[in-house]
Design an enzyme around this catalytic site. Structure first.
Site, mmCIF file in Angstrom:
data_model
loop_
_atom_site.group_PDB
_atom_site.id
_atom_site.type_symbol
_atom_site.label_atom_id
_atom_site.label_comp_id
_atom_site.label_asym_id
_atom_site.label_seq_id
_atom_site.Cartn_x
_atom_site.Cartn_y
_atom_site.Cartn_z
ATOM 1 N N HIS A 50 1.031 -1.346 -0.040
ATOM 2 C CA HIS A 50 0.146 0.060 -0.027
ATOM 3 C C HIS A 50 0.776 1.169 0.019
ATOM 4 C CE1 HIS A 50 0.290 -0.235 4.569
ATOM 5 N NE2 HIS A 50 0.500 1.079 4.167
ATOM 6 N N ASP A 52 0.013 -7.642 1.493
ATOM 7 C CA ASP A 52 0.334 -6.277 1.536
ATOM 8 C C ASP A 52 1.865 -6.295 1.456
ATOM 9 O OD1 ASP A 52 0.574 -3.456 1.595
ATOM 10 O OD2 ASP A 52 -0.268 -3.640 3.695
ATOM 11 N N SER A 110 4.131 2.246 8.360
ATOM 12 C CA SER A 110 3.919 1.152 7.199
ATOM 13 C C SER A 110 5.266 0.547 6.654
ATOM 14 C CB SER A 110 3.106 1.790 6.142
ATOM 15 O OG SER A 110 1.767 1.758 6.611
#
Length: 258
Positions: free
Chosen positions: A71, A114, A207
């Site tokens: 992402h 992901d 992230s």
């Protein structure tokens, strides 16, 4: 700016999915109730940046490959910064991203997979400031409550300021069955650790960073609950690297032959 998705435990992930995670000079999330990382540690940590600032974390696995979250591509990173714990340090090494290779099964965070590999335009030189981190050699079995680490450049609370210095915190692994009961429709191939039953975990800006257990990168920071980092809350969710080793090894091998 990328934002970690936040999902209601009573609503399917797809229904509450927020595709833009808050990762900024503290992507994926900054570290909540952690501490500054010692200068001679975590030398594999990488800052993904666009033309403005830090957008996600990542970690070096070979001289020219970085692992991060899929992402993070939404933040349009253009280069990586290595060899520093302080993002304002001028001695850091900047390398352009040559290729962004997203896992072929990735659709969105709520459906899992992901994970992304970045092929750097040039190889970095391993030295006293830059090192790689090992990945698992096969399937892993983490123990309940096993203590691992997560690090990143991000906020230290939901509405707190971003930080320039790398921070790290210990988090406990959460039983996968327990995590599934809390997170309805939890994707397959993930690890849960931190953020639940504790005041420690990741936040906006981390992230793509690694979950490190026993010296190996076993997970990739993927999602928490709606940008909320006021733990205890719901478990933090990481992509399970051991479930993606075949793909990682294939991509890296191909890249080394090009």
């Amino acid at each position: 700016m990328v934002r970690i998705p936040f999902f209601s435990p009573n609503i399917p992930w797809d229904a509450k999915l927020i595709l833009h995670f808050c990762f900024y000079a503290a992507h994926g999330s900054d570290i909540v109730h952690g501490e500054k990382a010692p200068e001679n540690s975590l030398l594999y940590m990488v800052s993904l940046q666009n033309n403005k600032s830090h957008v996600c974390g990542g970690f070096l696995v070979t001289e020219d490959f970085v692992v991060t979250a899929a992402h993070c591509v939404d933040s349009k990173p253009t280069h990586v910064v290595l060899g520093t714990h302080n993002l304002k340090e001028l001695q850091s090494e900047n390398i352009e991203i040559g290729q962004k290779i997203i896992h072929p099964s990735y659709q969105n965070v709520g459906k899992g997979d992901d994970i992304m590999l970045l092929k750097l335009a040039n190889k970095t030189q391993l030295n006293s400031r830059v090192q790689t981190i090992q990945l698992p050699s096969g399937e892993i079995n983490l123990e309940d409550n096993e203590i691992c680490q997560v690090a990143g450049w991000g906020k230290t609370s939901s509405n707190g300021p971003s930080v320039d210095e790398l921070r790290v915190v210990n988090v406990s692994v959460i039983n996968p069955q327990k995590c599934k009961k809390i997170w309805h429709h939890l994707p397959a191939k993930v690890i849960c650790a931190g953020g639940y039953g504790t005041n420690k975990g990741f936040c906006q800006g981390d992230s793509g960073g690694p979950l490190v257990c026993k010296g190996k990168a076993v997970g990739v920071v993927s999602a928490n609950r709606n940008y909320i980092c006021n733990y205890p809350d719901l478990p933090n969710v990481y992509t399970d690297i051991s479930k993606h080793l075949e793909w990682i090894n294939k991509v890296v091998k191909k890249g080394m032959n090009n």
